[in-house]
Design a protein around this motif. Structure first.
Motif, PDB file in Angstrom:
ATOM      1  N   THR A  27      -8.045  -6.268  -3.224  1.00 40.06           N
ATOM      2  CA  THR A  27      -8.403  -7.211  -4.227  1.00 40.06           C
ATOM      3  C   THR A  27      -8.730  -6.811  -5.915  1.00 40.06           C
ATOM      4  OG1 THR A  27     -10.800  -8.076  -4.016  1.00 40.06           O
ATOM      5  CG2 THR A  27      -9.423  -9.239  -2.256  1.00 40.06           C
ATOM      6  N   ASN A  28      -8.981  -8.310  -6.595  1.00 45.21           N
ATOM      7  CA  ASN A  28      -8.817  -8.016  -7.749  1.00 45.21           C
ATOM      8  C   ASN A  28     -10.147  -8.850  -8.515  1.00 45.21           C
ATOM      9  OD1 ASN A  28      -6.657  -8.709  -9.381  1.00 45.21           O
ATOM     10  ND2 ASN A  28      -6.088  -6.168  -8.542  1.00 45.21           N
ATOM     11  N   PRO A  29     -10.186  -8.833 -10.025  1.00 50.02           N
ATOM     12  CA  PRO A  29     -10.000  -9.800 -10.643  1.00 50.02           C
ATOM     13  C   PRO A  29      -9.551 -10.406 -10.674  1.00 50.02           C
ATOM     14  CG  PRO A  29     -11.885  -8.644 -11.039  1.00 50.02           C
ATOM     15  CD  PRO A  29     -10.486  -7.939 -10.656  1.00 50.02           C
ATOM     16  N   VAL A 106     -11.937   3.930  -6.890  1.00 54.04           N
ATOM     17  CA  VAL A 106     -11.948   4.007  -7.423  1.00 54.04           C
ATOM     18  C   VAL A 106     -10.447   3.171  -8.378  1.00 54.04           C
ATOM     19  CG1 VAL A 106     -12.212   5.655 -10.041  1.00 54.04           C
ATOM     20  CG2 VAL A 106     -13.665   5.894  -7.861  1.00 54.04           C
ATOM     21  N   THR A 107     -10.350   2.943  -9.133  1.00 52.19           N
ATOM     22  CA  THR A 107      -9.475   1.846  -9.912  1.00 52.19           C
ATOM     23  C   THR A 107      -9.418   2.321 -10.787  1.00 52.19           C
ATOM     24  OG1 THR A 107      -8.503  -0.755  -9.517  1.00 52.19           O
ATOM     25  CG2 THR A 107     -10.634  -0.283  -9.545  1.00 52.19           C
ATOM     26  N   LEU A 108      -7.852   1.815 -11.050  1.00 48.62           N
ATOM     27  CA  LEU A 108      -7.165   1.315 -12.766  1.00 48.62           C
ATOM     28  C   LEU A 108      -6.560   2.776 -13.004  1.00 48.62           C
ATOM     29  CD1 LEU A 108      -9.499  -1.880 -14.707  1.00 48.62           C
ATOM     30  CD2 LEU A 108      -7.020  -0.980 -14.028  1.00 48.62           C
ATOM     31  N   ALA A 162      -1.761   4.107  -3.568  1.00 49.28           N
ATOM     32  CA  ALA A 162      -0.606   3.905  -4.542  1.00 49.28           C
ATOM     33  C   ALA A 162      -0.995   2.665  -4.607  1.00 49.28           C
ATOM     34  CB  ALA A 162       1.001   4.589  -3.647  1.00 49.28           C
ATOM     35  N   ALA A 163      -0.940   2.076  -5.652  1.00 47.58           N
ATOM     36  CA  ALA A 163      -1.328   0.717  -5.975  1.00 47.58           C
ATOM     37  C   ALA A 163      -0.227   0.458  -6.997  1.00 47.58           C
ATOM     38  CB  ALA A 163      -2.616   0.254  -6.630  1.00 47.58           C
ATOM     39  N   SER A 164      -0.313  -1.161  -7.664  1.00 41.53           N
ATOM     40  CA  SER A 164       0.532  -1.434  -8.661  1.00 41.53           C
ATOM     41  C   SER A 164       2.091  -1.390  -8.041  1.00 41.53           C
ATOM     42  CB  SER A 164       0.205  -1.029  -9.773  1.00 41.53           C
ATOM     43  OG  SER A 164       0.927  -1.382 -10.620  1.00 41.53           O
ATOM     44  N   ILE A 165       2.111  -1.476  -6.480  1.00 39.45           N
ATOM     45  CA  ILE A 165       3.473  -1.561  -6.196  1.00 39.45           C
ATOM     46  C   ILE A 165       4.389  -2.339  -6.534  1.00 39.45           C
ATOM     47  CG2 ILE A 165       4.821  -1.092  -3.661  1.00 39.45           C
ATOM     48  CD1 ILE A 165       3.638   1.273  -3.754  1.00 39.45           C
ATOM     49  N   ARG A 166       5.159  -2.616  -6.665  1.00 38.96           N
ATOM     50  CA  ARG A 166       6.275  -3.701  -7.640  1.00 38.96           C
ATOM     51  C   ARG A 166       7.269  -3.763  -6.555  1.00 38.96           C
ATOM     52  NH1 ARG A 166       4.744  -4.241 -12.845  1.00 38.96           N
ATOM     53  NH2 ARG A 166       2.150  -4.024 -12.736  1.00 38.96           N
ATOM     54  N   THR A 167       7.236  -3.019  -6.355  1.00 40.25           N
ATOM     55  CA  THR A 167       9.635  -3.014  -5.407  1.00 40.25           C
ATOM     56  C   THR A 167       9.173  -2.417  -4.186  1.00 40.25           C
ATOM     57  OG1 THR A 167       9.427  -0.855  -6.783  1.00 40.25           O
ATOM     58  CG2 THR A 167      10.558  -2.454  -7.728  1.00 40.25           C
ATOM     59  N   MET A 182      -0.844   2.298   0.894  1.00 43.53           N
ATOM     60  CA  MET A 182       0.307   1.554  -0.042  1.00 43.53           C
ATOM     61  C   MET A 182      -0.169   0.428   0.255  1.00 43.53           C
ATOM     62  SD  MET A 182       4.036   0.377   0.013  1.00 43.53           S
ATOM     63  CE  MET A 182       3.851  -0.946   1.854  1.00 43.53           C
ATOM     64  N   THR A 183      -0.868  -0.233  -1.575  1.00 46.19           N
ATOM     65  CA  THR A 183      -0.993  -1.886  -0.795  1.00 46.19           C
ATOM     66  C   THR A 183      -0.637  -2.003  -1.919  1.00 46.19           C
ATOM     67  OG1 THR A 183      -3.082  -3.021  -1.772  1.00 46.19           O
ATOM     68  CG2 THR A 183      -2.752  -1.539  -3.145  1.00 46.19           C
ATOM     69  N   ALA A 184       0.042  -3.594  -1.683  1.00 48.52           N
ATOM     70  CA  ALA A 184       1.144  -3.760  -2.704  1.00 48.52           C
ATOM     71  C   ALA A 184       0.698  -5.634  -1.556  1.00 48.52           C
ATOM     72  CB  ALA A 184       2.946  -3.571  -1.674  1.00 48.52           C
TER      73      ALA A 184
HETATM   74  C1  E4P Z   1      -5.019  -2.510  -6.812  1.00 49.48           C
HETATM   75  O1  E4P Z   1      -5.661  -2.170  -6.001  1.00 49.48           O
HETATM   76  C2  E4P Z   1      -4.960  -3.926  -7.501  1.00 49.48           C
HETATM   77  O2  E4P Z   1      -4.888  -4.779  -7.119  1.00 49.48           O
HETATM   78  C3  E4P Z   1      -3.476  -3.680  -7.876  1.00 49.48           C
HETATM   79  O3  E4P Z   1      -2.496  -2.914  -7.220  1.00 49.48           O
HETATM   80  C4  E4P Z   1      -2.586  -4.049  -9.050  1.00 49.48           C
HETATM   81  O4  E4P Z   1      -1.084  -4.348  -9.394  1.00 49.48           O
HETATM   82  P1  E4P Z   1      -0.771  -4.724 -10.728  1.00 49.48           P
HETATM   83  O5  E4P Z   1      -0.635  -4.185 -11.929  1.00 49.48           O
HETATM   84  O6  E4P Z   1       0.821  -5.199 -10.046  1.00 49.48           O
HETATM   85  O7  E4P Z   1      -1.103  -5.865 -10.751  1.00 49.48           O
END
Ligand code: E4P
Length: 217
Positions: A27-29, A106-108, A162-167, A182-184
């Motif tokens: 999750t994130n804010p 650790v994110t971003l 692997a985050a911010s997976i869109r496809t 991966m988180t999707a």
């Molecule tokens: C990961 O932990 C983030 O919550 C997430 O993958 C961000 O994805 P986004 O760039 O599509 O918002």
């Protein structure tokens, strides 16, 4: 490859969890805002629902405040991974919180050097954001490959998330490179089941079956 679901929508997590597709949740804010729920309540509900790590993100910017928030979030359940941003203060918080036995995500993360620092600070997970790099015309997948090489070179056990997976292609490429997790969003995970030849083949089978005049039940 472990699948984390990137959402705070409990009904969508439950559907995938019933299929055995959920090894964890992130999750994130922004996702908490989208859910319309209280962060402590919804995180507790998710952590009760799934066995694996559930990332809950701190919102303070100073290390001491992140540590205090992280300790509070970690108390929600044993499977909470405290999520901290990849800033110098975030690295300090990572070191303290992981030293206390907490999982830390650790994110971003947007560079291999950032990922190297996170591993040295004891991160359980590093979250490189693929889609957001693609958004500015960089190749997010190059970053996953670079971090894989660096972590393997030195035997770091921090897991590449692997985050911010869109496809679905992001998911495929991350798996080919060897991202640990991966988180999707749920929609991307469900879309991985689709193929036009599957639909076409099914249509033919259904048409031929109708011609047999038979029934199984
Ligand atoms: C990961 O932990 C983030 O919550 C997430 O993958 C961000 O994805 P986004 O760039 O599509 O918002």
């Amino acid at each position: 490859m472990k699948f984390f679901v990137d959402t705070a929508e409990t009904d969508q997590i439950a559907e995938l969890n019933d299929l055995g597709m959920v090894d964890g949740v992130t999750t994130n804010p922004s996702l908490i805002l989208k859910s319309g729920r209280d962060i402590l309540d919804v995180t507790r509900e998710i952590a009760d629902m799934v066995a694996g790590p559930v990332s809950a993100e701190v919102v303070a910017l100073k290390a001491d405040d992140m540590i205090a928030e992280g300790r509070k979030l970690a108390k929600i359940a044993d499977n909470i991974a405290v999520k901290v941003p990849l800033t110098w203060d975030g690295l300090k918080a990572c070191k303290v919180l992981s030293g206390e036995g907490n999982m830390v995500n650790v994110t971003l993360c947007f560079s291999a050097n950032q990922a190297l620092l996170a591993a040295k600070a004891g991160a359980t997970f590093i979250s490189p954001f693929i889609g957001r790099l693609d958004d500015i015309n960089l190749d997010g997948m190059d970053l996953i490959a670079d971090i894989r090489t660096i972590y393997d070179n030195y035997g770091f056990d921090t897991e590449i998330l692997a985050a911010s997976i869109r496809t679905v292609n992001h998911a495929y490429q991350a798996a080919m490179i060897g991202a640990d997790v991966m988180t999707a969003p749920p929609a991307v995970i469900k879309k991985m089941a689709e193929h036009p030849l599957t639909n076409q083949g099914l249509e033919t089978f259904m048409a031929d079956w109708a011609k047999t005049g038979q029934q199984i039940l």
